[in-house]
Design a protein around this motif. Sequence first.
Motif, mmCIF file in Angstrom:
data_model
loop_
_atom_site.group_PDB
_atom_site.id
_atom_site.type_symbol
_atom_site.label_atom_id
_atom_site.label_comp_id
_atom_site.label_asym_id
_atom_site.label_seq_id
_atom_site.Cartn_x
_atom_site.Cartn_y
_atom_site.Cartn_z
ATOM 1 N N TYR A 157 0.832 -1.198 0.000
ATOM 2 C CA TYR A 157 0.000 0.000 0.000
ATOM 3 C C TYR A 157 0.874 1.258 0.000
ATOM 4 N N TYR A 190 0.244 5.131 1.429
ATOM 5 C CA TYR A 190 -0.593 6.063 2.163
ATOM 6 C C TYR A 190 0.101 7.424 2.196
ATOM 7 N N SER A 250 1.076 -6.151 3.981
ATOM 8 C CA SER A 250 0.237 -6.969 4.850
ATOM 9 C C SER A 250 0.020 -8.336 4.229
ATOM 10 N N ILE A 261 -5.544 -9.749 7.505
ATOM 11 C CA ILE A 261 -6.297 -8.607 7.997
ATOM 12 C C ILE A 261 -5.836 -8.151 9.369
ATOM 13 N N VAL A 277 -0.932 -4.529 9.597
ATOM 14 C CA VAL A 277 -0.273 -3.868 8.479
ATOM 15 C C VAL A 277 1.069 -3.351 8.991
ATOM 16 N N SER A 296 -11.087 -1.707 9.791
ATOM 17 C CA SER A 296 -11.053 -2.506 8.574
ATOM 18 C C SER A 296 -12.327 -3.328 8.529
ATOM 19 N N GLU A 297 -12.962 -3.334 7.370
ATOM 20 C CA GLU A 297 -14.179 -4.125 7.204
ATOM 21 C C GLU A 297 -13.859 -5.478 6.584
ATOM 22 N N PRO A 298 -14.581 -6.493 6.975
ATOM 23 C CA PRO A 298 -14.369 -7.815 6.365
ATOM 24 C C PRO A 298 -14.596 -7.808 4.854
ATOM 25 N N VAL A 340 -10.588 -4.934 1.077
ATOM 26 C CA VAL A 340 -9.315 -5.578 0.771
ATOM 27 C C VAL A 340 -8.523 -5.765 2.056
ATOM 28 N N VAL A 341 -7.811 -6.857 2.126
ATOM 29 C CA VAL A 341 -6.947 -7.121 3.279
ATOM 30 C C VAL A 341 -6.052 -5.917 3.541
ATOM 31 N N GLY A 342 -6.050 -5.458 4.786
ATOM 32 C CA GLY A 342 -5.167 -4.376 5.174
ATOM 33 C C GLY A 342 -5.617 -2.999 4.740
ATOM 34 N N GLN A 343 -6.759 -2.879 4.083
ATOM 35 C CA GLN A 343 -7.250 -1.550 3.689
ATOM 36 C C GLN A 343 -7.871 -0.907 4.916
ATOM 37 N N LEU A 344 -7.198 0.073 5.448
ATOM 38 C CA LEU A 344 -7.587 0.682 6.706
ATOM 39 C C LEU A 344 -8.154 2.077 6.491
ATOM 40 N N PHE A 359 -8.446 5.432 8.647
ATOM 41 C CA PHE A 359 -7.829 5.992 9.843
ATOM 42 C C PHE A 359 -8.601 7.201 10.355
#
Lengths: 111, 114
Positions: free
Chosen positions: A33, A35, A94, A97, A100, B93-95, B98-102, B104
């Motif tokens: 990613y 950011y 990552s 889940i 990260v 993060s929602e189930p 995407v994995v690790g999509q945060l 903030f």
Amino acid sequence: EAAVTQSPRNKVTVTGGNVTLSCRQTNSHNYMYWYRQDTGHGLRLIHYSYGAGNLQIGDVPDGYKATRTTQEDFFLLLELASPSQTSLYFCASSGDITEVFFGKGTRLTVV
Amino acid sequence: GDSVTQTEGLVTLTKGLPVMLNCTYQTTYSPFLFWYVQHLNEAPKLLLKSSTDNKRTEHQGFYATLHKSSSSFHLQKSSVQLSDSALYFCALSEPTQVVGQLTFGSGTRLQVYA
């Protein structure tokens, strides 16, 4: 511990300039990613990738391109840099889940 | 869309005192909540991640409880130390994401004085 390395750590460029930020992870993670961090906004997702050759747009993609050349390497490209892109940029990786892992960041100043 | 709200931009305390940093969220689904800590010139690092509803999670003296009824995941510590001075981010993060999509929050800077 998982390792994410960014380069350069600091960069100054002029408006309209071309900038490439580099990131390498040695975690064997599928996901990487980019950011940006700005005061009052937290971290916002620019682009992400789930493998070599894959690219997905994030929440604030305008003005940015990215490329994932290998499992380890993820690049962020600013082809016509603008002062609004002055920011602190973080690369992250990552594998699932639960966590990260972030690099130490690249501080970019566009003058 | 999803959002995370941290109401305090700066919290200043004398060492030894308790602290609570607020975090509330809005999301359609049942999220995972996280606290990340960023010391000066360092990378953000995971401090805590949520467990099941109303269950407390702890790490390095910090603790937080996910309360789905109030959409909150406040961070607490009973006695802060000088080394706790840092920037703290709440994230979700929602189930379905995407994995690790945060997503903030804007962050809370904790400054501890001697």
